[in-house]
Design a protein around this motif. Structure first.
Motif, PDB file in Angstrom:
ATOM      1  N   PHE A  45       5.744   5.317  -6.085  1.00 36.83           N
ATOM      2  CA  PHE A  45       4.592   6.224  -6.889  1.00 36.83           C
ATOM      3  C   PHE A  45       4.574   6.996  -6.131  1.00 36.83           C
ATOM      4  CE2 PHE A  45       2.327   2.278  -7.926  1.00 36.83           C
ATOM      5  CZ  PHE A  45       2.535   1.599  -7.323  1.00 36.83           C
ATOM      6  N   GLN A  46       5.030   8.574  -7.205  1.00 35.15           N
ATOM      7  CA  GLN A  46       5.623   9.531  -6.915  1.00 35.15           C
ATOM      8  C   GLN A  46       4.263  10.733  -6.001  1.00 35.15           C
ATOM      9  OE1 GLN A  46       6.917  13.145  -9.609  1.00 35.15           O
ATOM     10  NE2 GLN A  46       8.793  11.685  -8.360  1.00 35.15           N
ATOM     11  N   ASP A  47       3.070  10.787  -6.240  1.00 35.37           N
ATOM     12  CA  ASP A  47       2.128  11.702  -6.202  1.00 35.37           C
ATOM     13  C   ASP A  47       0.427  10.706  -7.097  1.00 35.37           C
ATOM     14  OD1 ASP A  47       1.709  12.458  -9.152  1.00 35.37           O
ATOM     15  OD2 ASP A  47       3.278  13.688  -8.599  1.00 35.37           O
ATOM     16  N   ALA A  48      -0.869  11.279  -6.675  1.00 39.36           N
ATOM     17  CA  ALA A  48      -1.656  10.824  -7.673  1.00 39.36           C
ATOM     18  C   ALA A  48      -1.617  10.720  -8.931  1.00 39.36           C
ATOM     19  CB  ALA A  48      -2.806  11.994  -6.636  1.00 39.36           C
ATOM     20  N   LYS A  49      -0.646  11.348  -9.711  1.00 40.98           N
ATOM     21  CA  LYS A  49      -0.378  11.245 -11.189  1.00 40.98           C
ATOM     22  C   LYS A  49       0.514  10.136 -11.859  1.00 40.98           C
ATOM     23  CE  LYS A  49      -4.280  14.298 -12.804  1.00 40.98           C
ATOM     24  NZ  LYS A  49      -5.136  13.015 -12.981  1.00 40.98           N
ATOM     25  N   THR A  50       2.034  10.418 -11.022  1.00 43.41           N
ATOM     26  CA  THR A  50       2.712   9.586 -11.392  1.00 43.41           C
ATOM     27  C   THR A  50       3.769   8.526 -11.205  1.00 43.41           C
ATOM     28  OG1 THR A  50       4.134  12.680 -11.875  1.00 43.41           O
ATOM     29  CG2 THR A  50       5.377  10.127 -12.520  1.00 43.41           C
ATOM     30  N   ALA A  51       4.087   7.319 -11.570  1.00 43.73           N
ATOM     31  CA  ALA A  51       4.074   6.506 -10.954  1.00 43.73           C
ATOM     32  C   ALA A  51       5.025   5.391 -11.595  1.00 43.73           C
ATOM     33  CB  ALA A  51       2.238   5.324 -11.004  1.00 43.73           C
ATOM     34  N   ILE A  60       1.231  -1.037  -0.158  1.00 38.13           N
ATOM     35  CA  ILE A  60      -0.328  -0.328   0.018  1.00 38.13           C
ATOM     36  C   ILE A  60       1.333   1.263  -0.229  1.00 38.13           C
ATOM     37  CG2 ILE A  60      -0.038  -0.210   2.435  1.00 38.13           C
ATOM     38  CD1 ILE A  60      -3.113   0.879   0.072  1.00 38.13           C
ATOM     39  N   ASP A  61       0.218   2.239  -0.483  1.00 42.14           N
ATOM     40  CA  ASP A  61       1.408   3.540  -0.499  1.00 42.14           C
ATOM     41  C   ASP A  61       0.523   4.941  -1.358  1.00 42.14           C
ATOM     42  OD1 ASP A  61       2.734   5.562  -1.255  1.00 42.14           O
ATOM     43  OD2 ASP A  61       4.623   3.993  -2.384  1.00 42.14           O
ATOM     44  N   MET A  62      -0.283   5.573  -0.008  1.00 43.81           N
ATOM     45  CA  MET A  62      -1.340   6.161   0.039  1.00 43.81           C
ATOM     46  C   MET A  62      -0.477   7.740  -0.563  1.00 43.81           C
ATOM     47  SD  MET A  62      -4.180   4.949   0.118  1.00 43.81           S
ATOM     48  CE  MET A  62      -5.563   6.403   0.471  1.00 43.81           C
ATOM     49  N   ILE A  63      -0.944   8.938  -0.833  1.00 46.27           N
ATOM     50  CA  ILE A  63      -0.715   9.464  -0.935  1.00 46.27           C
ATOM     51  C   ILE A  63      -1.187  10.669   0.131  1.00 46.27           C
ATOM     52  CG2 ILE A  63      -1.031  11.826  -2.939  1.00 46.27           C
ATOM     53  CD1 ILE A  63       0.777   9.672  -3.797  1.00 46.27           C
ATOM     54  N   ASP A  64      -2.950  10.910   0.401  1.00 42.69           N
ATOM     55  CA  ASP A  64      -3.727  11.769   0.945  1.00 42.69           C
ATOM     56  C   ASP A  64      -4.599  10.814   1.452  1.00 42.69           C
ATOM     57  OD1 ASP A  64      -6.029  11.676  -0.926  1.00 42.69           O
ATOM     58  OD2 ASP A  64      -4.524  13.336  -1.914  1.00 42.69           O
ATOM     59  N   THR A 103      -7.672   4.100  -5.679  1.00 45.60           N
ATOM     60  CA  THR A 103      -8.147   4.322  -4.720  1.00 45.60           C
ATOM     61  C   THR A 103      -8.152   6.052  -5.037  1.00 45.60           C
ATOM     62  OG1 THR A 103      -9.445   3.611  -3.041  1.00 45.60           O
ATOM     63  CG2 THR A 103      -6.926   4.002  -2.330  1.00 45.60           C
ATOM     64  N   THR A 104      -9.928   5.878  -4.338  1.00 41.66           N
ATOM     65  CA  THR A 104     -10.171   7.830  -4.282  1.00 41.66           C
ATOM     66  C   THR A 104     -10.987   7.968  -3.602  1.00 41.66           C
ATOM     67  OG1 THR A 104     -11.760   7.804  -5.969  1.00 41.66           O
ATOM     68  CG2 THR A 104      -9.381   8.255  -6.507  1.00 41.66           C
ATOM     69  N   ASP A 105     -11.251   6.539  -2.352  1.00 37.20           N
ATOM     70  CA  ASP A 105     -11.871   6.696  -1.589  1.00 37.20           C
ATOM     71  C   ASP A 105     -11.093   6.246   0.100  1.00 37.20           C
ATOM     72  OD1 ASP A 105     -12.136   4.339  -1.721  1.00 37.20           O
ATOM     73  OD2 ASP A 105     -14.286   3.816  -2.457  1.00 37.20           O
ATOM     74  N   GLY A 106      -9.723   6.549   0.357  1.00 37.26           N
ATOM     75  CA  GLY A 106      -9.199   5.555   1.381  1.00 37.26           C
ATOM     76  C   GLY A 106      -9.229   4.391   1.497  1.00 37.26           C
ATOM     77  N   ASP A 125       1.209   2.869   6.317  1.00 44.42           N
ATOM     78  CA  ASP A 125       1.960   3.595   5.341  1.00 44.42           C
ATOM     79  C   ASP A 125       0.949   4.651   5.811  1.00 44.42           C
ATOM     80  OD1 ASP A 125       2.457   5.028   2.873  1.00 44.42           O
ATOM     81  OD2 ASP A 125       1.136   4.988   2.838  1.00 44.42           O
ATOM     82  N   PHE A 126       1.693   6.427   6.904  1.00 51.24           N
ATOM     83  CA  PHE A 126       0.760   6.670   6.386  1.00 51.24           C
ATOM     84  C   PHE A 126       0.756   8.254   6.051  1.00 51.24           C
ATOM     85  CE2 PHE A 126       0.689   4.194  10.642  1.00 51.24           C
ATOM     86  CZ  PHE A 126      -0.620   5.380  11.613  1.00 51.24           C
ATOM     87  N   VAL A 127      -0.477   8.960   6.157  1.00 53.82           N
ATOM     88  CA  VAL A 127       0.191   9.991   4.947  1.00 53.82           C
ATOM     89  C   VAL A 127      -0.272  11.818   6.197  1.00 53.82           C
ATOM     90  CG1 VAL A 127      -1.558   9.560   3.470  1.00 53.82           C
ATOM     91  CG2 VAL A 127      -3.075  10.372   5.320  1.00 53.82           C
TER      92      VAL A 127
END
Length: 432
Positions: A139-145, A86-90, A110-113, A394-396
């Motif tokens: 996974f750098q951000d929500a767009k880039t991987a 798992i690698d969450m961005i926010d 995912t966009t819902d946690g 993985d914490f945000v």
């Protein structure tokens, strides 16, 4: 980099090293578990809710490959699956790698946690019958991987390997030029991939074992992953071919760290530093931790370094695990090492063990049967929950985090909104 994955990989490497070793303290090894099917609640038991052939000349970088026609088929809507990384961005958006047992790894977003997911697997060629492919991503951000694949277990060496890049959240992917696999015939196990500032990146691959050597190849990109140059391999050496490598971390385009474990074959702690983008590596000598004089000089102790976390180039933490073989019952001790001057000096103190995860320079968790929290960089710790599973965290934020929880053959995705005191199990599923 995630310690659960690295411990599984290290177990695979250690098994191979142990088979080849002729001297030194025997290493404790674990087998690499297969990816189990979705299972019962994992929280129910918690008490709180080197290649041997002659070196060959490396040819020029191969030309780019075309997209495969027989790509991995994406999961249908409504499909439940296991998250294995798992690698969450926010708090809502993030990436995962997961699958269904022996069917191989998919990439999901995912966009819902983490409750529902979209299958955004790159068009990697399906594995041959009787094999499966494992994915490794950055996974750098929500767009880039960036994502690359290998055959599960590391053998046989693939005929071709590329690194996939997406800049639109996995809607589309571009393949890199094929990696140079010249002379690699034993195993191919990628363990670490990282991109810094979109352009500079590194990929570490384990390619052979023998006589307590963990032979690796290091690839480097300066164009955002479009092409990769092989800068270190068993033939050019680089000074890093001995002993197991446990993690790699670059803090900027030139400074890198490589942790490792010799499992008692040599004294001290294996740790390397590079200041030239990974072209050369210098071994770092750690001092004995506070209150444990001569720990690293005692050959009854097998010590290794793990879990590097840096915040900028100056301040960093890593863990050191020591196993003492002086009696029939082996014992383990755990130390957190901290630097505030780019690794010029380090100080070590005991911590609760086993693995480390840091969200910030001060806030981190010790991951054992009792999860413990530090808010002062590892000086003091307090218990926050008892668990019966091994987490990849993985914490945000200091409160919101996720973990891939493993216990024997069970695996689950769990989430906390209060810093790890309470965990809730999620059921990952592909949304409409």
């Amino acid at each position: 980099m995630k310690r659960t994955f690295h411990m599984l990989l290290l177990g695979f490497i250690v098994l191979l090293l142990a088979a080849c070793a002729t001297t030194g303290v025997p290493a404790t090894s674990t087998s690499q578990p297969s990816n189990p099917p979705p299972s019962q609640s994992i929280l129910s038991t918690s008490t709180i809710s080197a290649p041997t052939e002659t070196p060959t000349v490396i040819p020029p970088t191969p030309t780019a490959t075309s997209l495969p026609a027989n790509a991995i088929q994406k999961f249908p809507s409504g499909q439940d699956f296991d998250v294995t990384s798992i690698d969450m961005i926010d708090a809502t958006s993030g990436w995962a790698i997961g699958g269904l047992g022996t069917l191989g790894d998919h990439v999901l977003f995912t966009t819902d946690g983490g409750s529902s997911w979209k299958d955004v697997t790159p068009p990697e060629t399906e594995p041959l019958s009787g094999t499966q492919k494992t994915a490794l991503g950055f996974f750098q951000d929500a767009k880039t991987a960036w994502v690359t694949y290998a055959i599960s277990g590391g053998t046989p060496v693939p005929a071709q390997v590329v690194v996939w890049r997406s800049s639109d959240g996995g809607i589309s992917w571009q393949a890199s030029q094929p990696l140079d696999l010249t002379g690699l015939s034993e195993i191919y196990v990628p363990s670490d991939i990282q991109i810094v500032a979109d352009q500079n990146g590194w990929l570490l691959v384990h390619v052979g074992v023998g006589m307590m050597h963990d032979y690796v190849v290091l690839y480097h990109t300066t164009d955002g992953g479009a092409s990769w140059k092989r800068v270190i391999d068993p033939y050019t050496d680089g000074g890093i071919q001995s002993c197991s490598k446990t993690a790699m971390l670059f803090t900027d385009a030139t400074h890198g760290w490589l942790t490792g474990d010799c499992h008692g074959v040599k004294g001290g702690v294996l740790l390397f530093n590079s200041t030239d983008a990974g072209l050369t590596w210098k071994e770092v000598t750690l001092p004995d931790p506070a209150g444990a004089a001569n720990l690293f000089e005692d050959m009854n102790n097998a010590c290794g370094s793990y879990d590097p976390f840096f915040f900028g180039t100056d301040l960093g933490h890593l863990s050191v695990t020591c196993t003492n073989f002086s009696s029939q019952q082996t014992t383990n001790s755990y130390y957190i090492y901290t630097t505030q001057d780019e690794g010029s000096t380090w100080t070590g103190v005991a911590y609760p063990g086993i693995a480390l995860y840091f969200f910030s320079a001060n806030t981190g968790w010790a991951l054992a049967n009792k999860i413990q929290l530090t808010t002062d960089g590892g000086v003091t710790w307090k218990p926050v929950s008892d668990i019966t599973w091994t987490p990849q965290m993985d914490f945000v934020s200091e409160q919101i985090g996720w973990a891939v929880a493993r216990s024997s053959n069970a695996i689950a995705l769990v989430k906390t909104d209060n810093g790890g005191t309470r965990w809730t199990e999620l059921t990952p599923s592909v949304g409409p």
